[in-house]
Structure formats: structure tokens, C-alpha cells
Design a protein around this motif. Structure first.
Motif: not given
Lengths: 248, 555
Positions: A13-26
């Protein structure tokens, strides 16, 4: 230890991404601070890592296990403390801890040793037989933390761990995170308290509007901004302000 | 008064999730199919209930006509509505006033205790109109149409309808306010709240039986003759259980004469007086009861000795134990979920000790039913109590904001469901066994039939409980402020009851046909097959649906 590749999440139902294309390495043995303004996507990201939400796109790997393909193995590697640890109020502290230990398959010897250690550290020995509903917020945080550490997790995830803690408890939390990382384990936590991140973290990531806008050690962030004397707070404010302008 | 009205509207909104529903269905236009499916699912049940009551009302009206007292129908309908409200009122009131999380937010607001009490009572009352609409209203309409009542009757009927739940709820509230003031003085508040709640219920049910027994001491024929001779003899006899129902009936039946309005005045005056007593009492002791209930003191060092208990348990039992503990330690869950295990045997056994035992349906079963039907009845009793307990049907809903915890544990949904079914079944089997054995001993049911009924009951209810846990997984109600809402306002509880009734009808009809065809012995096979089928469906749902759904719950 923790790897996110092109992870996106949009709530129904949301119009925007809450998280978008996230790349991460820990990496193994580091303390990673996950920073961002309110509503940036920090908690959504954490919820996806621990299995409370499913990403729409991308992969998340914990200790080599894909969280969608091997969720149980991935969860076994994680110890998680949410921002508001709603613990079962009608259980006593020790019942809660024993249940957690059963769920993670912690042996009697190990659980007794670790429970005794953490309870002594947090000063909860006298309260652990009481119902959790009688605990203060800080005591509940400490109990949640004890539960999350009972199986000595490879990846320790905390969402806003300092909220509502007194200075002594906050200090204990920070020491615990450092100890855990020094044992070769990984700590991933979100926070608004930039001073804590600055002093404690080996690396930080800044997320804004669902996108990772900066990631690295404090020194690397300073160098990228060509601002050698900048504090993390200064860098954070500049980066997020720039991102605001770009998105407008 | 506008402050109370404002609070009432807000509480009503929260109670029935109006804003949430408006947001979801109208603004977001999501899951619009849900209310449609719910209405379509419940409509046949509502039609069945109303049809049954209309048929029964017609019968009572015709019988009443024979004694020139057709308005005994009105007395009976008013009595049923009021006793039902009084009985369930205790649970609603205790839940809303003492086990609700919103009081911590309401008490600091600049409201007087009586204002909070009144707004909460109005909220509960509003909810009570729905069952009265389905029970009292059809009877009132049948009477009005059959007697070709004057317009005054319809006005009186509407006023009586509006006033019907008021007095029983006031009585329930007075009892509860006093009870909680006393209970909260104790250290073990939750335990005493449960004991007190059950004691209140037993008091209400017991007093009804006392009235019945005291009537039965005299010569029944002489009483009947006198009742028939007096103008409103039958009506007043019925009303002896709860006199305001006589005034309500007379207010409607004699609406065209001063006698009717005099009765209405009496009905209203008692209600208003009761309300005044309640508000005065509320002003004095309501907050004290709530506040002392909120006090969760810890004795320093009390928990130290418990540390030695750290021990390993099999995972399945550990999960089951959690389910049992979390249910049994919440007075709201216990009061609402376990009442069936007490009421059924009480309803069955108490009349046994009455002078007039002939009318007891349980005694009749023992005399005329075959061993197979007794066995089947006991087995199906386990299914009904499983639904009535609401434990499996609300297992995830009750978690609410705690659901993050099991979802982050390294456990499969298969393990979690198995643990919850085991936990629910431990409670259900213990409760049902006690009830079944008590009834069986008192009415001397054949031991073998009882034993096989219990075994098959355990098997049937295990598969059924599995299905109910999956039902709750499919549509958990997680956003609640009052934990009792998770069980009482949860449609899954109603769906569970509908499913249980459906199974009882299905198996009951099957067994009846087998007995009629002289193959009653096949009833055992039928129930065994049914248990296997229920378990099979549960397993398919776990394999094909549960794990996908478990990962997708957004909490």
C-alpha cells in the motif's frame, strides 16, 4: 558475516520504498553502526535480516546462510535485541531465559554459566525469579540482552540499544558489544546517538530514504568529504542534507 | 457530559477498530474481500439463529394463548436477554475495567473516575445490543405481529430493547468493582481475580438454580394451577428469576394502558437507581482497585533462589509449557477461555440434585441413548471445548506485540505449531476429561463408552486444534490494547465455534444414521476416520501454507 545485495522493500500500500537497492557487507569481528534519520529504513533493514520482514528483492546472507533459503540456520547465528523488547510479561525472567536456551539448544552447563555471568553483570540476580511485568524498561532491556547472548551468536544485532537506559547500563551495553566483537563475533546496531557510534564503531553506514548514502570507517568518510576534522555528527548532517536536496 | 460522550466515542472506536478498518478498507482499499467473506460466512449462522428463535417464539406465543397469557413470550425473551447479559457481563466488565491496558493512559487524564467508568460501561453496553438484537428482538416482533399490537407497543418495545442490558450490566459492574477492590489488596492479584471471577459466575448461575429448586419444593400441580388462574401468573413466575424482566414484559404487553407505562416507569427507575449507586461506588473505589491492580511490586532478592532451576527441556514440551503458562497467567484469558469446562458439568450436575430431575437432558441421554451415541457425544464434547477455550484459535493473536520473539527464533513453524497444539491440548484434555468424567459418574454412563469417547475425543480435538492454529496463523489479530480483545473480539474464536458446531452436526448425523441402520458399532470407525482426516488436512496446510505465511506476517 552479514551481506545484503540489492535489497529492496516496499510495504503493501505504500508509494515509496522503505529500503531501496541496499548493498552492505559487515565483516567478522567488527562493530558496525547503522545510522540514519527517523524513517530512513534502519528498522526495516534489521527486521529483514532477523526474519521479521521479507525483502521484495535481493538477498541477505548471514554467516553464509541465505535468510530466505535457510532461515533457521541464519537465525541460529543471530542474537537480536529490538528497540522496544516486548518480553512475555507473564513469564518470570528465568523462565524466559530457559525458554530461549531451549529454543537455541544451549546445553545446561553452558546456559547456567552464561545466565549466571550476565545476570551478575547486569545486577539482575535478585529479580530473575519475578514476573517480567514487574521489571523496569532498563531491566527488560538487560534481560533481552542476556537472552540474545545465551547462545553466543556469531552476529549480534541491536536496534537502538541505548534508548531508555541509564548511564551505567548504557556503559555496560557498550562494553558488552566491544567484548563480543573482540571474541571475533560481529555486532550490528542502529542508533541515533552519534557520539556512541563515533567512539564504538569500527565502521558505520548511513541510510537515508531507504538508500545507503555512505559507508566506511570514520576516517574513510572524512576523506571522502575532504573534511579531516569533521565529527560524525557533522558528516551525518551534511550527507543527509545533501541527499534531501538531491531527492527534491 | 460531552467529555463522557467524547471518551465513549473514542473507546468505541478502539473497541471495534473503526478507524483501522476505515483506513484499511476505504482509504487503502486493501483486503476489501475480508469483510465481505466475514459477512457471507456469518450470515447463514445469523439466519439460522433468528429462524430458530422465531419458530420458538411462535410456539411459546401459541402455548401462552392457551392460558390467555401470550405475553409470557415477552417475559421469557426479556429474561433470556437480561440473564445472558448478566452472565457474560461479569467477564466483559472485568476485562474492560481491570485487564485492559488503556487504563494506564486514561487515569492520568483529567477525567473523574465515574466518567471513565460510565464511558467504559456504555462501550460494553453498546456491544451487548447485538446479541439482544438476535434474541430479544425476534421474539418482540413475533409478539407484535401475532397480537396485531398497537403503535404504542412498538414504541414500548424499542424503549425496553434499549434499556434491557443496562441493569444486568450495572449489577455485574457493581459486583466486579467490589471484587477487584478486595482482590487487589492481595499480593497474588491475578490468581484471586480468576477465582473471584469464577465465583461470581457460579454465584449467578447458582442463584438461578436456587430459585428453581425453591419453586420445586412445593406441589408442582398446585403451583401450576395457581399460575394459570392468576392473570399474569406465568409471566411473574418466569420473572421471579429476574423481576425487571416482568416489568419489561408488562410495559410492552400493556403499552396501551397506564399499567404498561407504570411498569416501564418501574423498569426505568430501578435502572437509574442502579446506575446512580454504581457511579457513586465507582467514584469511591474504582480507581483504587485499578491502581492497586497496576502495582507490580518486587521483593528484592525474591528471585535469587530460582536461578538454580536452569534446566534443559525437550523443545516440544518447552514450547507447550510456554503456551500453557502464558494463557493460564492472564486472568482475562482464563476467565473467558476456561468457563466452558466449569459451566457444562455444572449445568449437567446441579439439576441432578434438584427435586425435579426429569427435565435434565443429561439424565435423559443416560436413559435412552445408545452406548455409541454416548461415546460420540463425549468425543465431540472435546471438540466443542477446544473451540470454546479459544486457546488454539487465538494462539498467535494473543501474542500481539510479542510475536517478534518466536519469529526470530531458529524454529520452524511446524515445531511452533506442534508446541502450541500440545499446550492447548494439555489444557483442553484436562478440562474436558474432568467434565466428562464428572457427568459420566453422576449419570452412570457406561464406562467403556466414556473411555472410548475420551480417547476418540483426544484424537479428534488434536486435529481440530491443529486446524484452528493454522486459522489463527492465517488471520492473526495482533493490534490490541486490551489482551482480552485478542480472544473475545477475535473472529477466529467465532469461526472456531462455527467449525465445531459443523463437525458436531456432521458426525452426530453420521452416527445417528449408523445407529438407526443397526450399525452403531461403526461409529467408532467414523470418528477415527474423522480424526485422521482432520489431522491429514492440518498436515497438508502446514506443508503447503504455514511456512510461507509465517515468513510473511508483517508485525
Amino acid at each position: 558475516m552479514l551481506k545484503l545485495v540489492n535489497v529492496s522493500k516496499k510495504y503493501s500500500g505504500a508509494t515509496n520504498f522503505a529500503v531501496h537497492g541496499l548493498d552492505l557487507e559487515v565483516r567478522h569481528g567488527e562493530i558496525f553502526g547503522f545510522l540514519g534519520p527517523n524513517g530512513a529504513g534502519k528498522t526495516t533493514t534489521i527486521k529483514m535480516i532477523v526474519g521479521l520482514l521479507q525483502q521484495d528483492q535481493g538477498t541477505i546472507t548471514v554467516n553464509g546462510f541465505d535468510t530466505r533459503r535457510n532461515p533457521i540456520e541464519a537465525k541460529r547465528s543471530i542474537g537480536f535485541v529490538p528497540d522496544n523488547p516486548n518480553l512475555y510479561e507473564k513469564l518470570t525472567g528465568i523462565e524466559y531465559l530457559n525458554f530461549v536456551a531451549d529454543a537455541y539448544g544451549v546445553s545446561v552447563q553452558e546456559r547456567q554459566k552464561r545466565i549466571a555471568h550476565y545476570l551478575a553483570m547486569f545486577g539482575l540476580e535478585g529479580a530473575v525469579g519475578d514476573l517480567i511485568q514487574s521489571f523496569s524498561h532498563g531491566m527488560q532491556q538487560k534481560l533481552a540482552l542476556t537472552g540474545a547472548l545465551l547462545h553466543d551468536p556469531e552476529l549480534f544485532i541491536l536496534d537502538e540499544p541505548m534508548v531508555g537506559l541509564d548511564p551505567k547500563s548504557a556503559h555496560l551495553f557498550k562494553e558488552l558489544m566491544r567484548d563480543h566483537a573482540d571474541k571475533g563475533r560481529t555486532v550490528f546496531f542502529s542508533t541515533h546517538v552519534l557520539e556512541v557510534a563515533e567512539r564504538l564503531c569500527d565502521r558505520v553506514g548511513i541510510i537515508h530514504n531507504g538508500r545507503l548514502i555512505a559507508c566506511g570507517t570514520l576516517q574513510e568518510l572524512r576523506e571522502s568529504r575532504k573534511a579531516q576534522d569533521s565529527t560524525l555528527e557533522r558528516l551525518f548532517l551534511e550527507l543527509t542534507a545533501e541527499e534531501e536536496e538531491t531527492s527534491e | 457530559m460531552s467529555r463522557v460522550w467524547s471518551l465513549y466515542k473514542t473507546l468505541l472506536n478502539v473497541q471495534y477498530n473503526w478507524s483501522a478498518a476505515k483506513y484499511l478498507y476505504i482509504r487503502k482499499r486493501q483486503r476489501i474481500w475480508e469483510p465481505v467473506v466475514i459477512v457471507l460466512g456469518l450470515a447463514p449462522v445469523a439466519v439460522m439463529v433468528v429462524t430458530g428463535i422465531v419458530w420458538f417464539s411462535d410456539l411459546i406465543y401459541t402455548s401462552g394463548m392457551m392460558f390467555a397469557q401470550p405475553h409470557m413470550l415477552l417475559a421469557l425473551a426479556a429474561l433470556a436477554g437480561q440473564v445472558m447479559t448478566l452472565f457474560f457481563g461479569v467477564f466483559y466488565v472485568l476485562s474492560a475495567f481491570y485487564f485492559s491496558n488503556d487504563l494506564g493512559m486514561l487515569i492520568p487524564l483529567p477525567y473523574k473516575p465515574w466518567e471513565v467508568l460510565a464511558a467504559k460501561l456504555l462501550t460494553i453496553m453498546t456491544g451487548q445490543y447485538l446479541p439482544i438484537l438476535f434474541t430479544f428482538a425476534p421474539a418482540a416482533v413475533v409478539y407484535g405481529l401475532k397480537s396485531q399490537a398497537a403503535p404504542e407497543y412498538w414504541v414500548a418495545a424499542l424503549l425496553v430493547f434499549l434499556g434491557l442490558p443496562v441493569l444486568p450490566l450495572i449489577i455485574a459492574t457493581v459486583f466486579s468493582v467490589v471484587l477487584m477492590r478486595v482482590v487487589n489488596l492481595s499480593r497474588r492479584k491475578d490468581l484471586w481475580a480468576v477465582i473471584g471471577g469464577f465465583a461470581l459466575t457460579l454465584l449467578i448461575v447458582g442463584s438461578q438454580f436456587y430459585l428453581q429448586f425453591s419453586m420445586a419444593d412445593a406441589d408442582p400441580e398446585a403451583i401450576m394451577a395457581e399460575l394459570l388462574q392468576r392473570a399474569d401468573g406465568l409471566v411473574e413466575a418466569l420473572g421471579s428469576y429476574f423481576p425487571p424482566s416482568v416489568w419489561a414484559a408488562k410495559a410492552m404487553a400493556y403499552a396501551s394502558s397506564p399499567l404498561g407505562w407504570l411498569n416501564f416507569l418501574l423498569f426505568s427507575a430501578v435502572t437509574v437507581a442502579g446506575g446512580a449507586v454504581l457511579l457513586a461506588l465507582g467514584e469511591r473505589v474504582f480507581y483504587q482497585g485499578v491502581i492497586s491492580g497496576m502495582e507490580r511490586g518486587r521483593r528484592v532478592g525474591a528471585g535469587r533462589a530460582k536461578l538454580a532451576r536452569g534446566k534443559e527441556r525437550p523443545l516440544l514440551w518447552s514450547l507447550a509449557l510456554m503456551e500453557i503458562r502464558l494463557f493460564m497467567r492472564n486472568p482475562g484469558f482464563v476467565l473467558n477461555g476456561l468457563i466452558g469446562y466449569i459451566l457444562f458439568p455444572m449445568m449437567a450436575i446441579l439439576p441432578k440434585f434438584a427435586p425435579m430431575e426429569d427435565g435434565n437432558p443429561f439424565a435423559l441421554i443416560g436413559q435412552v441413548a445408545s452406548a455409541e451415541l454416548i461415546m460420540g457425544g463425549i468425543a465431540l464434547f472435546f471438540v466443542v471445548t477446544s473451540a470454546m477455550s479459544m486457546i488454539p484459535a487465538t494462539t498467535f493473536s494473543r501474542e500481539g506485540r510479542y510475536l517478534w520473539f518466536p519469529r526470530t527464533l531458529p524454529l520452524t513453524i511446524d515445531q511452533i505449531l506442534a508446541g502450541r497444539i500440545l499446550g492447548a491440548q494439555v489444557i483442553n484434555v484436562c478440562g474436558s476429561l474432568l467434565s466428562a468424567i464428572a457427568v459420566a459418574v453422576v449419570f452412570r454412563f457406561p464406562p467403556l463408552a466414556v473411555l472410548s469417547g475420551c480417547v476418540l475425543g483426544v484424537l479428534l480435538s488434536t486435529g481440530f486444534a491443529g486446524l484452528l492454529t493454522v486459522l489463527d496463523l492465517a488471520r492473526p489479530m495482533l493490534n490490541w490494547t486490551n489482551p482480552v480483545k485478542a480472544v473475545k473480539s477475535n473472529l477466529n474464536s467465532i469461526f472456531a465455534l462455527i467449525m465445531a458446531v459443523g463437525l458436531c452436526f456432521g458426525f452426530g448425523w453420521g452416527m445417528y444414521m449408523l445407529v438407526k441402520a443397526g450399525a452403531g458399532y461403526l461409529s467408532y470407525a467414523l470418528l477415527l476416520l474423522g480424526a485422521a482426516l482432520l489431522w491429514g488436512v492440518y498436515r497438508v496446510l502446514v506443508e503447503k501454507y504455514a511456512s510461507v505465511r509465517w515468513g510473511r506476517i508483517e508485525s
